[in-house]
Design a protein around this motif. Structure first.
Motif, PDB file in Angstrom:
ATOM      1  N   MET A 104      -4.930  10.890   0.660  1.00 18.58           N
ATOM      2  CA  MET A 104      -4.085   9.900  -0.017  1.00 18.58           C
ATOM      3  C   MET A 104      -3.835  10.294  -1.471  1.00 18.58           C
ATOM      4  SD  MET A 104      -5.642   6.320   1.491  1.00 18.58           S
ATOM      5  CE  MET A 104      -4.406   5.305   0.680  1.00 18.58           C
ATOM      6  N   ILE A 105      -4.875  10.835  -2.118  1.00 17.98           N
ATOM      7  CA  ILE A 105      -4.728  11.266  -3.508  1.00 17.98           C
ATOM      8  C   ILE A 105      -3.729  12.400  -3.616  1.00 17.98           C
ATOM      9  CG2 ILE A 105      -5.938  12.368  -5.435  1.00 17.98           C
ATOM     10  CD1 ILE A 105      -8.421  10.798  -4.655  1.00 17.98           C
ATOM     11  N   SER A 106      -3.706  13.298  -2.616  1.00 18.61           N
ATOM     12  CA  SER A 106      -2.770  14.434  -2.648  1.00 18.61           C
ATOM     13  C   SER A 106      -1.326  13.984  -2.477  1.00 18.61           C
ATOM     14  CB  SER A 106      -3.140  15.443  -1.556  1.00 18.61           C
ATOM     15  OG  SER A 106      -2.945  14.885  -0.256  1.00 18.61           O
ATOM     16  N   ILE A 107      -1.117  12.846  -1.822  1.00 12.01           N
ATOM     17  CA  ILE A 107       0.233  12.323  -1.602  1.00 12.01           C
ATOM     18  C   ILE A 107       0.726  11.541  -2.805  1.00 12.01           C
ATOM     19  CG2 ILE A 107       1.611  10.736  -0.183  1.00 12.01           C
ATOM     20  CD1 ILE A 107      -0.262  11.378   2.141  1.00 12.01           C
ATOM     21  N   ASP A 166      -0.361  -0.681  -7.011  1.00 14.07           N
ATOM     22  CA  ASP A 166      -1.774  -1.063  -7.043  1.00 14.07           C
ATOM     23  C   ASP A 166      -2.365  -1.180  -5.641  1.00 14.07           C
ATOM     24  OD1 ASP A 166      -1.874  -1.226  -9.863  1.00 14.07           O
ATOM     25  OD2 ASP A 166      -0.979  -3.222  -9.804  1.00 14.07           O
ATOM     26  N   GLY A 167      -1.560  -1.633  -4.701  1.00 12.75           N
ATOM     27  CA  GLY A 167      -2.044  -1.772  -3.337  1.00 12.75           C
ATOM     28  C   GLY A 167      -2.503  -0.446  -2.750  1.00 12.75           C
ATOM     29  N   TYR A 168      -1.817   0.626  -3.136  1.00 12.05           N
ATOM     30  CA  TYR A 168      -2.191   1.961  -2.646  1.00 12.05           C
ATOM     31  C   TYR A 168      -3.510   2.396  -3.260  1.00 12.05           C
ATOM     32  CZ  TYR A 168      -1.442   6.778  -1.070  1.00 12.05           C
ATOM     33  OH  TYR A 168      -1.548   7.998  -0.436  1.00 12.05           O
ATOM     34  N   ARG A 169      -3.700   2.086  -4.538  1.00 13.59           N
ATOM     35  CA  ARG A 169      -4.949   2.463  -5.212  1.00 13.59           C
ATOM     36  C   ARG A 169      -6.131   1.677  -4.629  1.00 13.59           C
ATOM     37  NH1 ARG A 169      -3.318   5.582  -9.328  1.00 13.59           N
ATOM     38  NH2 ARG A 169      -1.241   5.229 -10.198  1.00 13.59           N
ATOM     39  N   ILE A 170      -5.878   0.426  -4.286  1.00 12.17           N
ATOM     40  CA  ILE A 170      -6.931  -0.371  -3.645  1.00 12.17           C
ATOM     41  C   ILE A 170      -7.300   0.239  -2.301  1.00 12.17           C
ATOM     42  CG2 ILE A 170      -7.439  -2.616  -2.603  1.00 12.17           C
ATOM     43  CD1 ILE A 170      -5.640  -3.862  -4.790  1.00 12.17           C
ATOM     44  N   LEU A 171      -6.275   0.605  -1.530  1.00 12.42           N
ATOM     45  CA  LEU A 171      -6.508   1.203  -0.218  1.00 12.42           C
ATOM     46  C   LEU A 171      -7.250   2.531  -0.340  1.00 12.42           C
ATOM     47  CD1 LEU A 171      -5.894   0.590   2.751  1.00 12.42           C
ATOM     48  CD2 LEU A 171      -3.822   1.977   2.534  1.00 12.42           C
ATOM     49  N   GLU A 172      -6.923   3.309  -1.374  1.00 11.89           N
ATOM     50  CA  GLU A 172      -7.625   4.571  -1.615  1.00 11.89           C
ATOM     51  C   GLU A 172      -9.123   4.367  -1.764  1.00 11.89           C
ATOM     52  OE1 GLU A 172      -4.499   7.539  -3.992  1.00 11.89           O
ATOM     53  OE2 GLU A 172      -6.118   6.519  -5.042  1.00 11.89           O
ATOM     54  N   ASP A 173      -9.494   3.377  -2.571  1.00  9.91           N
ATOM     55  CA  ASP A 173     -10.910   3.153  -2.838  1.00  9.91           C
ATOM     56  C   ASP A 173     -11.634   2.510  -1.670  1.00  9.91           C
ATOM     57  OD1 ASP A 173     -11.551   4.177  -5.459  1.00  9.91           O
ATOM     58  OD2 ASP A 173     -10.196   2.682  -6.273  1.00  9.91           O
ATOM     59  N   LEU A 174     -10.893   1.916  -0.750  1.00 13.84           N
ATOM     60  CA  LEU A 174     -11.513   1.326   0.436  1.00 13.84           C
ATOM     61  C   LEU A 174     -11.590   2.319   1.593  1.00 13.84           C
ATOM     62  CD1 LEU A 174      -9.848  -2.220   0.449  1.00 13.84           C
ATOM     63  CD2 LEU A 174     -12.154  -1.621  -0.309  1.00 13.84           C
ATOM     64  N   PRO A 210     -12.335   5.909   3.705  1.00 20.34           N
ATOM     65  CA  PRO A 210     -13.386   6.945   3.739  1.00 20.34           C
ATOM     66  C   PRO A 210     -12.972   8.156   2.907  1.00 20.34           C
ATOM     67  CG  PRO A 210     -12.883   6.132   5.946  1.00 20.34           C
ATOM     68  CD  PRO A 210     -11.831   5.563   5.040  1.00 20.34           C
ATOM     69  N   ASP A 211     -13.947   8.955   2.498  1.00 22.41           N
ATOM     70  CA  ASP A 211     -13.685  10.077   1.594  1.00 22.41           C
ATOM     71  C   ASP A 211     -12.652  11.054   2.141  1.00 22.41           C
ATOM     72  OD1 ASP A 211     -15.402   9.169  -0.358  1.00 22.41           O
ATOM     73  OD2 ASP A 211     -17.137  10.253   0.439  1.00 22.41           O
ATOM     74  N   ASN A 212     -12.713  11.372   3.442  1.00 24.01           N
ATOM     75  CA  ASN A 212     -11.777  12.352   3.988  1.00 24.01           C
ATOM     76  C   ASN A 212     -10.343  11.843   3.966  1.00 24.01           C
ATOM     77  OD1 ASN A 212     -12.494  10.423   5.946  1.00 24.01           O
ATOM     78  ND2 ASN A 212     -11.896  11.767   7.625  1.00 24.01           N
ATOM     79  N   PRO A 261       0.828  -1.218   0.000  1.00 23.93           N
ATOM     80  CA  PRO A 261       0.000   0.000   0.000  1.00 23.93           C
ATOM     81  C   PRO A 261       0.855   1.258   0.000  1.00 23.93           C
ATOM     82  CG  PRO A 261       0.052  -0.942   2.194  1.00 23.93           C
ATOM     83  CD  PRO A 261       0.792  -1.903   1.303  1.00 23.93           C
ATOM     84  N   PHE A 262       1.582   1.456  -1.096  1.00 24.98           N
ATOM     85  CA  PHE A 262       2.501   2.587  -1.220  1.00 24.98           C
ATOM     86  C   PHE A 262       2.348   3.158  -2.631  1.00 24.98           C
ATOM     87  CE2 PHE A 262       6.486   4.793  -1.810  1.00 24.98           C
ATOM     88  CZ  PHE A 262       6.764   5.295  -0.559  1.00 24.98           C
ATOM     89  N   PRO A 263       2.163   4.478  -2.754  1.00 25.32           N
ATOM     90  CA  PRO A 263       1.984   5.055  -4.091  1.00 25.32           C
ATOM     91  C   PRO A 263       3.262   4.921  -4.910  1.00 25.32           C
ATOM     92  CG  PRO A 263       2.301   6.801  -2.464  1.00 25.32           C
ATOM     93  CD  PRO A 263       2.194   5.507  -1.704  1.00 25.32           C
ATOM     94  N   PRO A 264       3.138   4.628  -6.198  1.00 32.53           N
ATOM     95  CA  PRO A 264       1.921   4.546  -7.022  1.00 32.53           C
ATOM     96  C   PRO A 264       1.484   3.101  -7.275  1.00 32.53           C
ATOM     97  CG  PRO A 264       3.821   4.731  -8.456  1.00 32.53           C
ATOM     98  CD  PRO A 264       4.357   4.630  -7.037  1.00 32.53           C
TER      99      PRO A 264
END
Length: 226
Positions: free
Chosen positions: A177-180, A160-168, A170-172, A155-158
């Motif tokens: 996470m998107i900004s990082i 896939d694990g990070y993108r999965i965590l993003e979608d799981l 909460p919005d706040n 779960p580290f950008p960029p």
């Protein structure tokens, strides 16, 4: 030159073949699942293909030979096409690593079938040392695909694990996470070229990858009676 490489020189052909398969199928899997959820972006850019030229990234491919891991060209995804963006986002991201796990599974299965049906010996009878070539190729195919499976789930950008965590998330939390995410690539490269990375990568190479491979063998072994 060999001292700068993650792999031995005689392993390079096997690495190259395995990479072409692993990266191509990985990115195709992302593109295919996104397309099935209604996003034609990757298809329109020629990424819904088994042509490796469409998927390989020169730097990411080179890094595999030097550091032992790398990346392909990211598949473009337009989430506005998704009716359920979070679910589709998770499945699109997960498709790539899972495709590598499936390739590794099939690699072990085919190799064990070759042994079980005495086809390896037949290969050696046709062409001397062909059995060694096939063995080394399948070993590398399994290793690299399991490596990509494990690494991409971090779960580290960029990744896939990070993108999965993003979608799981909460919005706040997701907005933060998107900004990082744009800085993730630089941080990841920093870890690769500094000793700090050893705290993350060493356990992966010495524990996680061998564990996944052993699990795959444990699943496939009973199919061949051992």
């Amino acid at each position: 030159m060999e001292g700068f490489l993650r792999f031995q020189l005689d392993q390079i052909p096997f690495v190259a073949i395995s990479l072409i398969i692993a990266f191509t199928v990985h990115e195709l899997a992302h593109a295919y699942v996104a397309y099935k959820f209604g996003d034609p972006t990757a298809k329109n850019e020629g990424r819904l293909t088994l042509n490796p030229i469409a998927h390989l990234d020169p730097i990411g491919t080179l890094l595999i030979f030097i550091a032992g891991f790398g990346w392909a060209r990211p598949v473009p995804v337009n989430r506005s096409y998704f009716k359920r963006p979070r679910l589709a986002g998770v499945l699109v991201a997960l498709a790539g690593p899972l495709s590598n796990l499936i390739i590794a599974f099939l690699g072990i299965f085919i190799w064990e079938a070759l042994i079980n049906f005495h086809l390896v010996q037949a290969l050696d009878a046709i062409l001397p040392r062909m059995d060694e070539f096939v063995r080394d190729l399948f070993n590398m195919l399994v290793f690299l695909n399991v490596m990509l499976f494990v690494f991409n789930l971090i779960p580290f950008p960029p990744l896939d694990g990070y993108r999965i965590l993003e979608d799981l998330a909460p919005d706040n939390i997701r907005s933060k996470m998107i900004s990082i995410e744009p800085y993730g690539g630089f941080i990841f490269l920093f870890l690769v070229i500094t000793p700090l990375g050893s705290y993350i990568f060493t356990p992966i190479f010495k524990v996680a990858i061998p564990f996944v491979i052993s699990v795959l063998y444990g699943i496939i072994g009973p199919l061949f009676g051992y």
